[in-house]
Scaffold this active site. Structure first.
Site, PDB file in Angstrom:
ATOM      1  N   LYS A 177      40.145  22.555  43.281  1.00  0.00           N
ATOM      2  CA  LYS A 177      40.061  22.955  44.691  1.00  0.00           C
ATOM      3  C   LYS A 177      39.728  21.812  45.652  1.00  0.00           C
ATOM      4  CE  LYS A 177      39.272  27.899  44.016  1.00  0.00           C
ATOM      5  NZ  LYS A 177      40.399  28.509  44.683  1.00  0.00           N
ATOM      6  N   TYR A 180      35.486  34.885  37.483  1.00  0.00           N
ATOM      7  CA  TYR A 180      36.903  34.564  37.698  1.00  0.00           C
ATOM      8  C   TYR A 180      37.130  33.120  37.274  1.00  0.00           C
ATOM      9  CZ  TYR A 180      41.456  33.702  39.582  1.00  0.00           C
ATOM     10  OH  TYR A 180      42.785  33.359  39.674  1.00  0.00           O
ATOM     11  N   ASP A 199      32.200  26.218  35.124  1.00  0.00           N
ATOM     12  CA  ASP A 199      33.413  26.180  35.949  1.00  0.00           C
ATOM     13  C   ASP A 199      32.969  25.983  37.402  1.00  0.00           C
ATOM     14  OD1 ASP A 199      35.645  26.647  37.459  1.00  0.00           O
ATOM     15  OD2 ASP A 199      36.259  28.470  36.414  1.00  0.00           O
ATOM     16  N   TYR A 238      49.928  37.570  44.336  1.00  0.00           N
ATOM     17  CA  TYR A 238      49.531  38.970  44.107  1.00  0.00           C
ATOM     18  C   TYR A 238      50.258  39.931  45.046  1.00  0.00           C
ATOM     19  CZ  TYR A 238      45.637  36.343  42.030  1.00  0.00           C
ATOM     20  OH  TYR A 238      44.870  35.451  41.312  1.00  0.00           O
TER      21      TYR A 238
HETATM   22  N1  PMP Z   1      37.976  28.871  38.390  1.00  0.00           N
HETATM   23  C1  PMP Z   1      37.425  29.305  39.519  1.00  0.00           C
HETATM   24  C2  PMP Z   1      35.935  29.466  39.587  1.00  0.00           C
HETATM   25  C3  PMP Z   1      38.217  29.595  40.631  1.00  0.00           C
HETATM   26  O1  PMP Z   1      37.642  30.043  41.764  1.00  0.00           O
HETATM   27  C4  PMP Z   1      39.613  29.396  40.540  1.00  0.00           C
HETATM   28  C5  PMP Z   1      40.537  29.662  41.720  1.00  0.00           C
HETATM   29  N2  PMP Z   1      40.164  30.646  42.603  1.00  0.00           N
HETATM   30  C6  PMP Z   1      40.159  28.942  39.334  1.00  0.00           C
HETATM   31  C7  PMP Z   1      39.313  28.683  38.277  1.00  0.00           C
HETATM   32  C8  PMP Z   1      41.647  28.738  39.169  1.00  0.00           C
HETATM   33  O2  PMP Z   1      42.086  27.688  39.934  1.00  0.00           O
HETATM   34  P1  PMP Z   1      43.634  27.544  40.357  1.00  0.00           P
HETATM   35  O3  PMP Z   1      43.916  28.684  41.296  1.00  0.00           O
HETATM   36  O4  PMP Z   1      43.723  26.195  40.992  1.00  0.00           O
HETATM   37  O5  PMP Z   1      44.437  27.631  39.100  1.00  0.00           O
END
Ligand code: PMP
Length: 453
Positions: free
Chosen positions: A286, A156, A257, A28
Site C-alpha cells: 500500500k 483481512y 501483516d 467486487y
Molecule cells: N493485507 C492487508 C492488511 C490489507 O489491508 C490488504 C489490502 N486491503 C491486503 C493484505 C492485500 O493487498 P492488495 O490489495 O495489494 O493485494
C-alpha cells in the site's frame, strides 16, 4: 487545480462512462447490475477533480496508499529521474541502486531482527510469500506436519487463495471457494480494545488453539493492532504481546501483516511498535510507494531466511517477474524519505509537536481532528460507535448503509468517502490541511444525520 485546459465535454464523459459500463470490471462488482462510478480527470494534494470539473476532498487515500497526497512534486521527480535510467529490470542475477536503496531503508526502519527483504508485486502476493516462507521454514526444521495457519476472526489479508483462507471466514469469501480453500484455525477477534490490558480470559481461546494444534501450525498471521478491511477494529497492544509470547512458547512463527498499518497510519511507523514486539515475518505494501505504483515487500529475520536457505532445495522458491521494479523502488525510496524527513511540511496546527518527529506530530493532529469532528456523530440515532486511532477515523453504524445512495450524497457534498457494510470511515492523506479535514468530518456528520441513513 487551476489549469487553462478545457474540461472534457459532456459527450466525451458520456462516451468514457459507456465504455466503462460495457467493459471495465470494477472491484467486487457485477457486470449486470453496475455500480455507479465517478470519472476522475486528475488529482493533486488531497483533491480529486472529477471530469466535469467538480473537486472532491479525498478521505480514503485510495485505500490507505496515498499518504503524501496525489501528484507530489518530489515523487513525480523521482519517477521521471528513474524513467531516464530504466523503468524495469529483471531481478534474477541483476541488481540496481533503487532496489538496494529500498531494502536498506526497510531494514533500517522496521524492527531490528528483520534483516532480509523479499520485494514483490502487491499486498496479496506479499502475504502469499510470507505464508510460503513459514511453510518452507517449518519443513527446513523437520516439522513437516506444520502446514496450517492460526489467525483471528475479522481479519483481512488479500484476495488470492492462501491470503483468502486467513480472511474472516464469514465476511471473507470462504463459502464461495470452500472446496478449494485450505482450512485454517480461527481464534475469536480480540475483545480488549486499543489502550486496554488483556486478561487471561481474553486470550484463552487463542491459547487453547495454539496449544492444541501446535504440531500442525506453521505460523500465526494477523494484522497488528488494527484489523482493517475485516471490520476496522483497534485492539489491545497487550493482546499482541501475549500472542508473540505464545508463538515463542510453541515454536510457531508470527507473521505481522502491516500492509494497511505500515508507514505511520496508526501513529507509530509500524503498528507492532505499539506493543514493542517484532514479528518473524512482516508484510508491507500500500503506502510503500506513496500510492504511485503497485509494490510490496515481505521481510524476514535472518534466522527464518537462513534456515530456509540451509535446507532442501537451498533457496526460497518464489520469483515474481516484476519483483524489485526499479521505477517502483525509486518512488518508494522518495516516499520513505519524504515521510521521515524532519523538515517535511506540517500543515496541521493542532499536533503537539514537542518531541515527536514531524510525521508523528502530523498524525497526532489528524487524530485529534478526526476525534473532535466525528464524535459529533454519537448523537445520531443510527450510529453505534465512533473510534479513532492515528489517521484512521471510523463511524460504525447500527445497520449497513445503502452504499450507492450514501456515495452519491458524499460526492454532492464535495468529498470522497467510500463506506462498506456498517462502516463509514476516513483515512486521508497525511498532508491533509485542518480545513480539508474539518470539511470531511462535517460532511460525514451531515450525511449520516440525513433521515435516509
Ligand atoms: N493485507 C492487508 C492488511 C490489507 O489491508 C490488504 C489490502 N486491503 C491486503 C493484505 C492485500 O493487498 P492488495 O490489495 O495489494 O493485494
Amino acid at each position: 487545480m487551476s489549469t487553462n485546459e478545457a474540461s472534457p465535454s459532456n459527450a466525451e464523459i458520456e462516451r468514457l462512462l459507456a465504455i466503462d459500463r460495457a467493459h471495465a470490471w470494477h472491484p467486487y462488482t457485477s457486470t449486470i447490475d453496475r455500480d455507479p462510478v465517478y470519472p476522475v480527470r486528475r488529482a493533486r494534494g488531497c483533491t480529486l477533480e472529477l471530469m466535469d470539473g467538480r473537486p472532491l476532498i479525498d478521505g480514503m487515500a485510495s485505500w490507505w496508499c496515498v499518504i503524501h497526497g496525489y501528484n507530489h512534486p518530489l515523487l513525480n521527480q523521482a519517477a521521471r529521474d528513474q524513467l531516464e535510467q530504466m523503468a524495469h529490470l529483471m531481478f534474477g542475477g541483476l541488481t540496481h541502486a533503487p532496489a538496494v536503496g529500498l531494502v536498506e531503508r526497510l531494514v533500517r526502519i522496521t524492527p531490528e531482527p528483520l534483516q532480509q527483504v523479499f520485494l514483490c508485486d502487491s499486498g496479496s502476493v506479499a502475504v502469499e510469500v510470507a505464508m510460503k516462507m513459514a511453510l518452507q521454514y517449518q519443513q527446513a526444521i523437520g516439522q513437516r506436519k506444520r502446514v496450517r495457519f492460526l489467525t483471528l476472526r475479522s481479519g483481512y489479508h488479500g484476495d488470492t487463495f492462501h491470503a483468502m483462507s486467513v480472511c474472516d471466514p464469514v465476511t471473507g469469501m470462504h463459502h464461495l471457494f470452500n472446496q478449494v480453500l485450505p482450512r485454517q484455525f480461527f481464534a475469536p477477534a480480540p475483545t480488549p480494545r486499543f489502550g486496554e490490558p488483556c486478561s487471561d480470559a481474553e486470550i484463552a481461546e487463542f491459547e487453547r488453539l495454539i496449544e492444541t494444534h501446535r504440531d500442525e501450525i506453521a505460523a500465526v498471521i494477523l494484522e497488528p493492532i488494527v484489523q482493517g478491511a475485516g471490520g476496522m477494529r483497534f485492539y489491545s497492544a497487550e493482546y499482541l504481546q501475549r500472542v508473540r509470547a505464545l508463538c515463542d512458547a510453541h515454536g510457531v512463527l508470527l507473521i505481522a501483516d502491516e500492509i494497511a498499518t505500515g508507514f505511520g497510519r496508526t501513529g507509530e511507523l509500524f503498528a507492532c511498535e505499539h506493543a514493542g514486539i517484532s514479528p518473524d515475518i512482516m508484510t508491507l505494501g500500500k503506502a510503500l510507494t506513496g500510492g504511485y505504483l503497485t509494490s510490496a515487500a515481505t521481510l524476514a529475520t535472518d534466522q527464518v531466511a537462513h534456515t530456509i536457505s540451509s535446507a532442501e532445495p537451498g533457496a526460497f522458491m518464489h520469483g515474481p517477474t516484476f519483483m524489485g521494479n526499479p521505477l517502483a523502488c525509486a518512488i518508494a525510496n522518495a516516499s520513505i524519505d519524504l515521510l521521515l524527513n524532519p523538515s517535511t511540511e506540517n500543515r496541521s496546527s493542532t499536533g503537539s509537536a514537542t518531541n515527536q518527529p514531524v510525521w508523528q506530530a502530523k498524525i497526532a493532529g489528524i487524530e485529534q481532528l478526526l476525534q473532535s469532528g466525528l464524535e459529533q456523530c454519537l448523537s445520531l440515532p443510527g450510529v453505534a460507535e465512533v473510534r479513532v486511532l492515528g489517521a484512521i477515523g471510523v463511524v460504525e453504524m447500527k445497520q449497513p448503509v445503502a452504499m450507492r445512495e450514501i456515495q452519491r450524497r458524499f460526492v454532492e457534498r464535495g468529498v470522497w468517502v467510500r463506506p462498506f457494510g456498517r462502516l463509514v470511515y476516513l483515512m486521508p492523506p497525511f498532508i491533509i490541511s485542518d480545513e480539508e479535514l474539518r470539511r470531511l468530518t462535517a460532511a460525514v456528520v451531515e450525511v449520516l444525520a440525513e433521515p435516509a441513513f
